[in-house]
Design an enzyme around this catalytic site. Structure first.
Site, short mmCIF file in Angstrom:
data_model
loop_
_atom_site.label_atom_id
_atom_site.label_comp_id
_atom_site.label_asym_id
_atom_site.label_seq_id
_atom_site.Cartn_x
_atom_site.Cartn_y
_atom_site.Cartn_z
N ASP A 102 44.31 42.18 30.61
CA ASP A 102 44.39 41.31 31.77
C ASP A 102 44.85 39.93 31.31
OD1 ASP A 102 43.67 40.63 34.60
OD2 ASP A 102 42.44 42.42 34.36
N ASP A 204 46.74 38.68 36.77
CA ASP A 204 45.80 38.39 37.85
C ASP A 204 46.46 37.51 38.91
OD1 ASP A 204 42.91 38.65 38.64
OD2 ASP A 204 43.03 36.45 38.59
N GLU A 275 49.25 41.60 40.00
CA GLU A 275 48.38 41.80 41.16
C GLU A 275 48.97 40.99 42.31
OE1 GLU A 275 43.82 41.16 42.75
OE2 GLU A 275 44.68 39.77 41.32
N HIS A 337 38.58 47.47 40.43
CA HIS A 337 37.28 46.80 40.35
C HIS A 337 36.99 45.89 41.54
CE1 HIS A 337 40.25 43.99 39.02
NE2 HIS A 337 39.38 43.01 39.04
N ASP A 338 37.96 45.75 42.46
CA ASP A 338 37.75 44.90 43.62
C ASP A 338 37.56 45.70 44.90
OD1 ASP A 338 38.06 42.52 42.17
OD2 ASP A 338 40.24 42.55 42.40
C1 NOJ Z 1 41.61 39.07 41.17
C2 NOJ Z 1 40.69 39.90 40.35
O1 NOJ Z 1 41.05 41.25 40.47
C3 NOJ Z 1 39.30 39.63 40.84
O2 NOJ Z 1 38.36 40.50 40.27
C4 NOJ Z 1 38.97 38.19 40.52
O3 NOJ Z 1 37.70 37.88 41.04
C5 NOJ Z 1 40.01 37.26 41.14
N1 NOJ Z 1 41.34 37.69 40.90
C6 NOJ Z 1 39.88 35.87 40.59
O4 NOJ Z 1 40.36 35.86 39.28
#
Ligand code: NOJ
Length: 542
Positions: A102, A204, A275, A337-338
Site C-alpha cells: 500500500d 490509497d 483506489e 478491508h473497507d
Molecule cells: C482508504 C483506505 O482503504 C481506508 O481504509 C482508509 O481509512 C482511508 N483510505 C484513509 O487512508
C-alpha cells in the site's frame, strides 16, 4: 480486446492481506509480517494465487490502523522490522508470488516528522508540505470541505493560528502534492520499496492528491439525490466533491508517478492500482491515461452493485465498452478491508457465485483474505469497536471492524491465528470451528476447495486468462451468462441469481461439459440445455 502479452499483473490473481489479521507469529493478538511469511506456502501452493497486496505495515500511531503513516520507509514494530519485510519478499519471490504494498500518498500521520516540523512555526521550511490557511474573518474554516470520517476537513492549530487540511482524520493531515519537494520525497519512498524488491503499489485514495488550487467551496447535493443514495457516508455525502478531489492535474502527476515505476521496469515488470471511487466509466478510465498513468484504477462497480443478473451484467458490459485503448486492461473486485464481507452482504450461496464470476471475467481479479473460506462479518460489541470511522460517525453502519477480523486457520482456540488464551485485537468469528482452512481442505465441496478449483482452472486456461468476453444472450432473466474464448478453448459461465431452478438453453450448450459447479458436485455433459439449481453457478467447457 483480448490476447495481451501474458504479464503477471494482467493475468495473475491478487490477494489482499490485512496484516493485522492474517497471522500472529509472536502471540500479541495482532498479525505481523513473520506471520504472513509463515503462510506463504498456503498462498502459493494450497490456494494458488499469484500476488499479495499488503495493507499498510509502516510506522504508525494506528489511528486509522496504518493508513496514518509516521514513516514511509520503516516497518511499525507491531508488524516487525525491515529485516522481516526483506525475508517476506524473499520467501514470496521464492514461491513465484509478487508483492504489492500500500502507498498512502494523500496524507501522513500528524506524528510524521514532516508534519511535526510543518506545524512548529509558520516559517518552517516544511510549512508548505501540508495545506495551511488562515481562518475566515469570523474564525471559521477557509472553505466548506468535509472530512470523510466526519466533521470539517480543517483543523485549527492553536500554536500557529492557522487551519490545516485533512480529508480523513484530524491526525491524517493532507500532504501538499503541488509542492515539488513533497513529490520528490514521496517518489523516493516508492524507490525505497522497489529497491527492496516490491513489485507494485496499491495507491490509497489515488484521486484525492490534487485538489482545486483555489480551494473553492463544494456545491451541495440535491436533497432528492441524497435521499436516493444507497451507501450514505453521513454528512460527507451532502456535498458534490468537485473541488476537494479529482482535479485534472492528477493525470500529469500519475504520468510522473508511472515514470518512477518505469525506472524499475527493466529489472521486472511493476504494477500500480489506484483506489478510485469514480463510477462514471469514461472518467474512471482516464486514470489509465494512454497506458502511461496508473496500470489500473480499481473498478469498484461490483462492490456496490446489487447482486442481480442484469445489474452485474451492465457493470461488466460498461467496463468492457469503455476500455478500448491498448493497455486498458479490466479488473474486478468484490470486497476489501473497507466493505462488509460478501457472505454477509449477499449470503453464502451468492458468495460462491461471486468467486466464480471474479475468477472467470476478463481482467485482473483482486480477492480479500478469508473470502476463499466464506468468512462472514463478525459482530463487534460496542466496547470492542476499533475503527475510527465507526467511533466518529456512530450508528451509520460505517464501521469496518466486522470485515477485518482474524483469518480462520483451524478449529483450535483463536482459530490458529493467535495462541490460545491471547486476546486478539478483534474477536474471532463464531463460526471458526467449521469455517477455517483446515476443515475446508477436508471437505471436497467447501468454498475453499471451490476457490482452489477455479484458481487451478484459470491458471491453465488461455481462454480465461487472455480470451475475449461476450455476454451470452437468450438466458432467463435471472441468469447471467458469458463466453470466454481463445483459439484453443471456449468456456460458458452461467450464474443463476434466482432462489429456484432455471433451465438455460443456448447453442453453446449443444455439446458441453460442466467443469465446475459452485456446488462442487457435478461434471455432467450438456445437450442443448442446462438445469441450474437455486443460486448455482457453472463453468461449462464447449
Ligand atoms: C482508504 C483506505 O482503504 C481506508 O481504509 C482508509 O481509512 C482511508 N483510505 C484513509 O487512508
Amino acid at each position: 480486446m483480448s490476447n495481451q502479452p501474458l504479464l503477471w499483473w494482467r493475468h495473475g490473481v491478487v490477494y489482499q492481506i490485512y496484516p493485522r489479521s492474517f497471522m500472529d507469529s509472536n502471540g500479541d493478538g495482532i498479525g505481523d509480517l513473520r506471520g504472513i511469511t509463515k503462510k506463504m506456502d498456503y498462498l502459493s501452493n494450497t490456494l494458488g494465487i499469484d500476488a499479495i497486496w499488503l495493507s499498510p505495515f509502516y510506522k504508525s500511531p494506528m489511528d486509522d490502523f496504518g493508513y496514518d503513516v509516521a514513516d514511509y520507509c520503516d516497518v511499525d514494530p507491531i508488524f516487525g522490522t525491515l529485516a522481516d519485510f526483506d525475508a517476506l519478499i524473499t520467501a514470496a519471490h521464492a514461491q513465484n508470488l509478487k508483492v504489492i504494498v500500500d502507498f498512502v500518498p494523500n496524507h501522513s500521520s500528524d506524528q510524521h516528522q514532516w508534519f511535526i516540523e510543518s506545524r512548529s512555526s509558520r516559517d518552517n521550511p516544511k510549512r508548505d508540505w501540508y495545506t495551511w490557511r488562515d481562518a475566515k474573518p469570523d474564525g471559521s474554516p477557509p472553505n466548506n470541505w468535509l472530512a470523510v470520517f466526519g466533521g470539517s476537513a480543517w483543523e485549527w492549530d492553536e500554536k500557529t493560528q492557522q487551519y490545516y487540511l485533512h480529508s480523513f482524520l484530524p491526525s491524517q493531515p493532507d500532504l501538499n502534492w503541488r509542492n515539488p519537494e513533497v513529490k520528490a520525497a514521496m517518489f523516493e519512498a516508492m524507490r525505497f520499496w522497489m529497491r527492496r524488491g516490491v513489485d507494485g503499489f496499491r495507491v490509497d485514495v489515488a484521486h484525492y492528491l490534487m485538489k482545486d488550487p483555489d480551494l473553492r467551496d463544494n456545491p451541495l447535493v440535491d436533497a432528492v439525490i441524497l435521499a436516493e443514495n444507497t451507501k450514505s457516508l453521513g454528512g460527507y455525502d451532502s456535498q458534490q466533491h468537485l473541488y476537494d478531489k479529482g482535479h485534472s492535474d492528477n493525470h500529469e502527476l500519475y504520468r510522473q508517478f508511472r515514470g518512477v515505476l518505469d525506472e524499475f521496469e527493466a529489472i521486472s515488470p511493476r504494477y500500480s492500482v489506484g483506489e478510485i471511487h469514480i463510477f462514471d466509466w469514461e472518467e474512471w478510465a482516464t486514470y489509465y491515461g494512454a497506458g502511461d498513468e496508473l496500470h489500473m484504477p480499481f473498478n469498484f462497480g461490483l462492490i456496490y452493485a446489487k447482486w442481480k443478473a442484469n445489474v452485474v451484467r451492465d457493470v461488466v458490459e460498461s467496463v468492457e465498452r469503455v476500455l478500448t485503448k491498448p493497455g486498458q486492461w479490466p479488473n474486478y473486485v468484490f470486497s476489501n478491508h473497507d466493505e462488509h464481507r460478501i457472505s454477509s452482504r449477499y449470503g453464502a450461496d451468492a458468495a460462491r457465485s461471486i468467486m466464480m464470476v471474479l475468477l472467470t471475467l476478463r481482467g485482473t481479479p483482486t480477492m480479500y483474505y478469508g473470502d476463499e473460506l466464506g468468512m462472514k462479518d463478525v459482530s463487534i460489541p460496542p466496547e470492542k469497536v476499533q475503527d475510527p470511522w465507526e467511533l466518529r460517525v456512530p450508528g451509520a453502519n460505517l464501521g469496518r471492524d466486522p470485515e477485518r477480523t482474524p483469518m480462520q486457520w483451524d478449529a483450535t482456540p483463536n482459530a490458529g491465528f493467535s495462541p490460545a488464551g491471547v486476546e486478539t485485537w478483534l474477536p474471532i468469528g463464531e463460526d471458526y470451528s467449521t469455517v477455517n482452512v483446515e476443515a475446508e481442505l477436508q471437505d471436497a465441496r467447501s468454498m475453499l476447495n471451490m476457490t482452489r478449483a477455479l484458481l487451478r482452472l484459470r491458471r491453465g486456461s488461455e481462454a480465461l486468462l487472455n480470451g475475449s468476453y461476450r455476454t451470452a444472450v437468450g438466458t432467463p432473466e435471472e441468469v447471467y451468462a458469458y463466453v470466454r474464448e481463445a483459439s484453443s478453448e471456449r468456456y460458458l459461465i452461467l450464474i443463476n441469481f434466482a432462489a429456484d431452478e432455471r433451465t438455460v438453453s443456448l447453442p453453446e450448450l449443444a455439446s458441453g461439459q460442466v467443469v465446475i459447479s459452485t456446488l462442487m458436485d457435478r461434471d455432467d455433459k450438456t445437450g442443448g440445455s442446462l438445469k441450474l439449481r437455486p443460486n448455482e453457478g457453472c463453468v461449462v467447457r464447449f
